[in-house]
Design an enzyme around this catalytic site. Structure first.
Site, PDB file in Angstrom:
ATOM      1  N   LEU A 117       0.894  -1.156   0.000  1.00 33.06           N
ATOM      2  CA  LEU A 117       0.000   0.000   0.000  1.00 33.06           C
ATOM      3  C   LEU A 117       0.929   1.201   0.000  1.00 33.06           C
ATOM      4  CD1 LEU A 117      -2.968   0.860   0.137  1.00 33.06           C
ATOM      5  CD2 LEU A 117      -2.779   0.893   2.628  1.00 33.06           C
ATOM      6  N   ASP A 118       0.851   2.019  -1.037  1.00 35.30           N
ATOM      7  CA  ASP A 118       1.825   3.084  -1.228  1.00 35.30           C
ATOM      8  C   ASP A 118       1.951   4.007  -0.014  1.00 35.30           C
ATOM      9  OD1 ASP A 118       2.369   2.121  -3.718  1.00 35.30           O
ATOM     10  OD2 ASP A 118       1.163   3.587  -4.796  1.00 35.30           O
ATOM     11  N   LYS A 119       3.117   4.578   0.135  1.00 36.87           N
ATOM     12  CA  LYS A 119       3.425   5.451   1.277  1.00 36.87           C
ATOM     13  C   LYS A 119       2.416   6.590   1.441  1.00 36.87           C
ATOM     14  CE  LYS A 119       7.309   7.985   3.338  1.00 36.87           C
ATOM     15  NZ  LYS A 119       8.732   8.363   3.178  1.00 36.87           N
ATOM     16  N   SER A 121      -0.661   6.540   0.788  1.00 31.96           N
ATOM     17  CA  SER A 121      -2.005   5.995   0.989  1.00 31.96           C
ATOM     18  C   SER A 121      -2.160   5.438   2.394  1.00 31.96           C
ATOM     19  CB  SER A 121      -2.282   4.878  -0.032  1.00 31.96           C
ATOM     20  OG  SER A 121      -2.112   5.342  -1.348  1.00 31.96           O
ATOM     21  N   SER A 282      -1.518  -0.180  -4.874  1.00 32.53           N
ATOM     22  CA  SER A 282      -2.528   0.842  -5.099  1.00 32.53           C
ATOM     23  C   SER A 282      -1.852   2.157  -5.380  1.00 32.53           C
ATOM     24  CB  SER A 282      -3.414   0.997  -3.856  1.00 32.53           C
ATOM     25  OG  SER A 282      -2.663   1.517  -2.785  1.00 32.53           O
TER      26      SER A 282
END
Length: 282
Positions: A117-119, A121, A282
């Site tokens: 899960l991207d930083k 997000s 994502s």
């Protein structure tokens, strides 16, 4: 002899692939295990093995000189947790990276994230010590739902919702059709079954929208529910059973898949080409 006993006896005779054996000890995923083997950090009975080597009953497997304890057949020692990741936390097991997810959670067991899960997000992400289930979950052919709530910088139009759901040309391909629903003026819900790099952000950018907030609220049958930001919890028995049922048919080894390349499409919502299968992001 019971079926379970017979299976155990067969494994003793035929052995178990080294990367699977290592991942089942809870040290890492199979992918990471392959890297450790290539880096010559793994030994079997004091000798360096090759990729694909099988561990036989009675063999002693060590990582960096430390003997690994074989996992119990029922995986009773495994950890499965759901974590509400805040913005700024990086989904990596590399402890030297500031803000890594392992230091953020501070779990007593050695765990690793399932997917990413991207930083920038926030939201739901799984972590586990069960390397075998990680590989099954990440099999792209399983097409597991992932639900997100997204806030953008300008009013959402009906055409934006429709076009997002049809498929968007990004990263030299076109995203799979997906479910998109308007929640309010600036907020929409989207359910994906793939995970291209920064997929939702790139999809929005294609239509000149900027993502202001991105929150993952559900993965498969597991919901974020009332889990507060920065908190984690163990899976319930029913959640774990449903998860195991969902991945039961997953292949145990990755299939060789050629990444399909397409020419970037023109800025039109009508294109609905198939996309390559990817892991969770994502």
């Amino acid at each position: 002899m019971s079926i379970k006993q017979n299976k155990s006896s067969m494994q003793e005779n035929t052995g178990k692939r080294l990367n699977k054996y290592i991942s089942e000890t809870g040290v890492c995923s199979r992918r990471e295990a392959d890297k450790y083997i290539e880096q010559k950090r793994v030994t079997i009975n004091g000798k360096l093995p090759e990729l694909g080597t099988k561990v036989m009953h009675g063999d002693k497997v060590a990582l960096d000189g430390k003997i690994l304890t074989a996992a119990p057949d029922n995986k009773s020692d495994r950890v499965y947790i759901a974590y509400h990741k805040p913005v700024g936390i990086t989904c990596t097991t590399e402890r030297h990276i500031k803000g890594n997810i392992i230091d953020a959670i501070k779990h007593k067991s050695r765990i690793f994230p399932v997917g990413r899960l991207d930083k920038p997000s926030e939201g739901l992400i799984f972590l586990t010590s069960d390397g075998d289930i990680v590989n099954k979950i990440l099999r792209a052919e399983n097409a597991h739902d992932k639900e997100y709530i997204v806030t953008v910088n300008k009013p959402i139009t009906a055409s934006f919702i429709q076009n997002m759901g049809r498929g968007v040309p990004i990263l030299d391909t076109v995203t799979k059709p997906c479910t998109v629903e308007k929640i309010s003026t600036f907020v929409f819900k989207i359910i994906l079954t793939q995970g291209l790099n920064r997929q939702i952000r790139r999809m929005c950018e294609y239509f000149d929208y900027d993502v202001k907030r991105l929150k993952r609220t559900r993965i498969m049958n597991i919901n974020l529910s009332n889990l507060k930001l920065g908190q984690w919890r163990n899976f319930t028995k029913s959640e774990l059973q449903l998860l195991q049922n969902a991945v039961q048919g997953a292949s145990k080894t990755a299939k060789n898949m050629k990444t399909m390349k397409t020419k970037p499409a023109k800025k039109t919502p009508q294109t609905t080409l198939k996309t390559p299968k990817n892991i969770w992001r994502s």
